[in-house]
Design an enzyme around this catalytic site. Structure first.
Site, PDB file in Angstrom:
ATOM      1  N   LYS A 180     -10.702  -5.335   2.114  1.00 55.65           N
ATOM      2  CA  LYS A 180      -9.447  -4.691   2.487  1.00 55.65           C
ATOM      3  C   LYS A 180      -9.299  -3.400   1.702  1.00 55.65           C
ATOM      4  O   LYS A 180      -9.711  -3.320   0.534  1.00 55.65           O
ATOM      5  CB  LYS A 180      -8.247  -5.608   2.167  1.00 55.65           C
ATOM      6  CG  LYS A 180      -6.885  -4.945   2.361  1.00 55.65           C
ATOM      7  CD  LYS A 180      -5.734  -5.806   1.863  1.00 55.65           C
ATOM      8  CE  LYS A 180      -4.412  -5.058   1.994  1.00 55.65           C
ATOM      9  NZ  LYS A 180      -3.263  -5.840   1.520  1.00 55.65           N
ATOM     10  N   GLU A 225       9.149  -4.250  -2.670  1.00 51.27           N
ATOM     11  CA  GLU A 225       8.147  -5.098  -3.319  1.00 51.27           C
ATOM     12  C   GLU A 225       8.291  -5.111  -4.835  1.00 51.27           C
ATOM     13  O   GLU A 225       8.047  -4.102  -5.507  1.00 51.27           O
ATOM     14  CB  GLU A 225       6.733  -4.649  -2.941  1.00 51.27           C
ATOM     15  CG  GLU A 225       5.659  -5.556  -3.503  1.00 51.27           C
ATOM     16  CD  GLU A 225       4.384  -5.548  -2.678  1.00 51.27           C
ATOM     17  OE1 GLU A 225       3.466  -6.306  -3.024  1.00 51.27           O
ATOM     18  OE2 GLU A 225       4.314  -4.800  -1.693  1.00 51.27           O
TER      19      GLU A 225
END
Length: 421
Positions: A180, A225
Site C-alpha cells: 500500500k 484521525e
C-alpha cells in the site's frame, strides 16, 4: 533554554468562544466540540524548531527538547485537566527529509476549556521580570476581522498527473515492491493579506465538530484521525483508512455505507493501517487492544472505516515518544513503511511539509493529544497576500482505480475548499 519556566493555571468564569482570544494572523488553537486550548494573543515564551538534517529523528529531537524544557518548570496547576498547566502546541513534518521545520510553541497565555470548566494559564521565563497581573480574559478578546474568501487551483500535481502517479504505484504493488502507498495531491492559491485566520478555524470547528480543529504555525485544518492520546498513562488512538463519499439522500447514504463496509479493497487497506499502529504501540504499552471489526465513522461529507485502540503506557515515555513510534502510520504512508516513503518521494512532485504529520499538544507530564494533520492547508505570508497550499490523499492498494482515487481526494478537499470560499 537555560532559563526555567514558571507556570500558573487558575480556573476562570466560563468563556463562550475560545478562538476570540487567538491572534488573528497566527492563531494557535486545538479544539473539538468547543473544548480545547487556545493561545491568547501573540506572545510566545519558547519556540523549539527542528530543521531538516538533524542528527537524530526530528520526533526524537523534539521529545528530548521538551523533556529538558519541562523537567525543571515550576508549575502551579490546581486543575490537572487535559491542557492545563505547562503546554506546548506542536506540528511535525511528515518526512524527515522535508524542508519544513518541526516545531513546538509555548505561548505566554493559554485559555482552555474541558467539560464545562475554563482556565487561564500564564507561562513565563524565570529570568523575565515578574509579569503584570494577567489580563481579564474578556479584555483580551480580539474582535474578528471582516469576512474574506480565498481561491485555490491545481498545484504541482495536476489531476491527470495524480492519476498517472496512481498507475505507477499500482505497477509497483503488482511487482511486489509494496502492499500500500498513500499518494497525495496539492491545491495552491492565496487569500488577502491581513485575513483573520481565526474565521477559517471557526468554520472548520463548527462545520466538523467531531474532528480536531487545529492551527499551529500557519498549518490550519480539521483532522478526523487521532494519532495518539495520552492521559494519566492511558493510551488511545483511532485508526481511519477506507473512505467513501456521503450520498445525496438517506437511501444513497445507506448504499454508500454498505458498499464501504463490504469492500474488500477498503477492508484490506484498513487492516494494514490497524496492524501498523498496533505494531508501533506494542513495545511501549501494556494490555493493548483493538476492536475486532472496524466501525463506520460518519462525517458531514464522507464515511470512514474506523478502529479504536486502547492500552496503558508501559514505560516512562510521553505522548511525544509515542508520536515518534507511530509516525508515519500506514494510513498516511503505506506498507512497508520504508518502501512507501520512497515511493511517495518519487511519485509526488512536492514536499508535503507538515501535511499528514503529527499535530497537537503536549504537557509537562507527557500527556497530550495528537492527530494526523489531514484536511488542512499551510498558510505562508507572501509579499502582497498569504499563500495557501492544501493537501489531500488516498490509499492505493491492489484493485485501486485511478479515477476513483482522484474522486476521493476531491471529497477530502471539500471541507477546506468550502471554508476558504
Amino acid at each position: 533554554m537555560s532559563s526555567r519556566l514558571v507556570v500558573e493555571t487558575r480556573e476562570i468564569d466560563p468563556v463562550e468562544d475560545l478562538l476570540a482570544y487567538a491572534d488573528p494572523s497566527r492563531p494557535l488553537a486545538w479544539l473539538r466540540r468547543g473544548d480545547g486550548i487556545v493561545a491568547v494573543g501573540d506572545a510566545i515564551v519558547e519556540t523549539v524548531r527542528i530543521p531538516a538534517g538533524a542528527a537524530t529523528l526530528r520526533s526524537a529531537a523534539i521529545a528530548r527538547a521538551w523533556r529538558e524544557l519541562a523537567q525543571d518548570a515550576e508549575i502551579d496547576d490546581e486543575l490537572g485537566l487535559p491542557g492545563s498547566g505547562l503546554v506546548a502546541f506542536g506540528a511535525l513534518t511528515f518526512d524527515e527529509d522535508s524542508a519544513a521545520d518541526s516545531i513546538l510553541v509555548v505561548p505566554a497565555l493559554v485559555i482552555g476549556r474541558h467539560h464545562g470548566r475554563t482556565w487561564l494559564t500564564r507561562i513565563r521565563s524565570s529570568s523575565a521580570s515578574a509579569p503584570a497581573p494577567a489580563p481579564r480574559p474578556e479584555a483580551a478578546t480580539i474582535a474578528y476581522g471582516p469576512h474574506w474568501a480565498g481561491t485555490v487551483g491545481p498545484g504541482a500535481q495536476s489531476p491527470q498527473g495524480y492519476q498517472d502517479s496512481v498507475r505507477q504505484a499500482l505497477e509497483r504493488i503488482a511487482a511486489g515492491e509494496l502492499s500500500k502507498v498513500v499518494l497525495a495531491r496539492d491545491l495552491t492559491g492565496s487569500i488577502p493579506a491581513g485575513s483573520d485566520l481565526r474565521r477559517l478555524v471557526r468554520a472548520l470547528s463548527t462545520g466538523y465538530p467531531d474532528t480536531w480543529a487545529f492551527a499551529v504555525d500557519g498549518l490550519i485544518g480539521a483532522s478526523p484521525e487521532t494519532l495518539v492520546t495520552v492521559q494519566q498513562r492511558t493510551v488511545t488512538a483511532r485508526v481511519l483508512a477506507g473512505t467513501i463519499g456521503r450520498g445525496a439522500d438517506a437511501d444513497a447514504d445507506t448504499v454508500a455505507s454498505s458498499h464501504l463496509a463490504s469492500s474488500t479493497k477498503d477492508l484490506d487497506e484498513h487492516e494494514y493501517a490497524v496492524q501498523s499502529v498496533l505494531a508501533s504501540l506494542r513495545p511501549h504499552t501494556r494490555a493493548l487492544a483493538a476492536s475486532e471489526q472496524p466501525f463506520l465513522l460518519k462525517l458531514p461529507n464522507l464515511f470512514h472505516l474506523a478502529t479504536d485502540v486502547e492500552g496503558e503506557l508501559a514505560d516512562g515515555g510521553s505522548s511525544l515518544d509515542l508520536v515518534g513510534a507511530l509516525h508515519p502510520t500506514a494510513a498516511v504512508a503505506g506498507t512497508p513503511t520504508s518502501a512507501a516513503i520512497a515511493a511517495i518521494r518519487e511519485l509526488e512532485p512536492f514536499d508535503r511539509g507538515r501535511y499528514a504529520g503529527p499535530v497537537g499538544w503536549v504537557d509537562a507530564a507527557g500527556n497530550g493529544e495528537w492527530a494526523i494533520a489531514l484536511r488542512c492547508a499551510q498558510f505562508t505570508p507572501a509579499e502582497t497576500d498569504i499563500a495557501v497550499t492544501a493537501y489531500a490523499g488516498a490509499g492505493i492498494v491492489a484493485g485501486s482505480d485511478p479515477e476513483s482515487e482522484l474522486l476521493e481526494t476531491r471529497v477530502k478537499f471539500r471541507p477546506l475548499v468550502d471554508a476558504l470560499a
